[in-house]
Design a protein around this motif. Sequence first.
Motif, short mmCIF file in Angstrom:
data_model
loop_
_atom_site.label_atom_id
_atom_site.label_comp_id
_atom_site.label_asym_id
_atom_site.label_seq_id
_atom_site.Cartn_x
_atom_site.Cartn_y
_atom_site.Cartn_z
N UNK A 67 9.22 18.03 45.59
CA UNK A 67 9.19 16.86 44.70
C UNK A 67 10.13 15.78 45.23
N UNK A 68 11.35 16.20 45.62
CA UNK A 68 12.33 15.23 46.14
C UNK A 68 11.82 14.57 47.41
N UNK A 69 11.23 15.35 48.29
CA UNK A 69 10.70 14.80 49.54
C UNK A 69 9.66 13.72 49.26
N UNK A 70 8.81 13.96 48.29
CA UNK A 70 7.79 12.97 47.92
C UNK A 70 8.42 11.71 47.35
N UNK A 71 9.46 11.88 46.53
CA UNK A 71 10.10 10.74 45.87
C UNK A 71 10.81 9.82 46.86
N UNK A 72 11.41 10.41 47.90
CA UNK A 72 12.19 9.59 48.84
C UNK A 72 11.44 9.38 50.16
N UNK A 73 10.18 9.81 50.20
CA UNK A 73 9.32 9.62 51.37
C UNK A 73 9.93 10.22 52.64
N UNK A 74 10.34 11.47 52.52
CA UNK A 74 10.88 12.21 53.66
C UNK A 74 10.04 13.47 53.86
N UNK A 75 10.11 14.00 55.04
CA UNK A 75 9.42 15.25 55.38
C UNK A 75 10.03 16.40 54.57
N UNK A 76 9.18 17.30 54.11
CA UNK A 76 9.67 18.46 53.35
C UNK A 76 10.67 19.28 54.15
N UNK A 79 25.02 8.94 54.20
CA UNK A 79 25.49 8.40 52.92
C UNK A 79 24.44 7.54 52.23
N UNK A 80 23.73 6.67 52.95
CA UNK A 80 22.65 5.92 52.28
C UNK A 80 21.56 6.84 51.73
N UNK A 81 21.25 7.91 52.45
CA UNK A 81 20.26 8.85 51.96
C UNK A 81 20.76 9.57 50.70
N UNK A 82 22.06 9.93 50.71
CA UNK A 82 22.64 10.56 49.51
C UNK A 82 22.56 9.63 48.31
N UNK A 83 22.82 8.35 48.55
CA UNK A 83 22.76 7.36 47.47
C UNK A 83 21.33 7.27 46.92
N UNK A 84 20.35 7.30 47.81
CA UNK A 84 18.95 7.25 47.38
C UNK A 84 18.59 8.51 46.58
N UNK A 85 19.05 9.66 47.04
CA UNK A 85 18.78 10.92 46.34
C UNK A 85 19.41 10.88 44.95
N UNK A 86 20.65 10.40 44.88
CA UNK A 86 21.34 10.31 43.59
C UNK A 86 20.58 9.41 42.63
N UNK A 104 17.32 8.76 42.62
CA UNK A 104 16.08 9.43 42.22
C UNK A 104 16.38 10.53 41.19
N UNK A 105 17.49 11.25 41.40
CA UNK A 105 17.84 12.34 40.48
C UNK A 105 18.62 11.84 39.26
N UNK A 106 18.93 10.56 39.24
CA UNK A 106 19.67 9.94 38.13
C UNK A 106 21.02 10.63 37.90
N UNK A 107 21.77 10.81 39.01
CA UNK A 107 23.10 11.39 38.94
C UNK A 107 24.06 10.52 39.75
N UNK A 108 25.34 10.69 39.48
CA UNK A 108 26.36 10.04 40.30
C UNK A 108 26.34 10.68 41.69
N UNK A 109 26.47 9.91 42.72
CA UNK A 109 26.40 10.43 44.09
C UNK A 109 27.45 11.51 44.31
N UNK A 110 28.58 11.44 43.61
CA UNK A 110 29.64 12.44 43.76
C UNK A 110 29.18 13.82 43.28
N UNK A 111 28.16 13.85 42.45
CA UNK A 111 27.61 15.12 41.96
C UNK A 111 26.93 15.88 43.09
N UNK A 112 26.51 15.15 44.12
CA UNK A 112 25.74 15.76 45.20
C UNK A 112 26.59 16.32 46.33
#
Length: 91
Positions: free
Chosen positions: A44-53, A68-75, A77-85
């Motif tokens: 699901x995450x791969x689809x949301x951020x357009x990355x390979x599984x 770090x930019x990818x972490x920010x994008x993941x955060x 999408x997941x609606x969390x603070x980047x520090x959570x990741x």
Amino acid sequence: MHLFRFFFVSLRLKIQQIMTNNQQVEFYNRIKVVLVEQGKTSRWLAEQIDKCENTVSRWCLNKVQPSLPQLAEIAKVLDVDVRTLITPTKE
């Protein structure tokens, strides 16, 4: 000639090993933990951020780390603070 070549190949490998050990930073992400907490999959995450599984899977297994930019994008999408990741380095 072969002994000379062997010596320099061995020396180069040893230097690379030393550099890797000195530059190694322990950094572990919590992407998989957050996905499980939210009931979502790495697919699901791969689809949301357009990355390979496979890429997302390697992040989840901590074999490689996202930038770090990818972490920010993941955060986002997941609606969390980047520090959570990321795993804190100090408590």
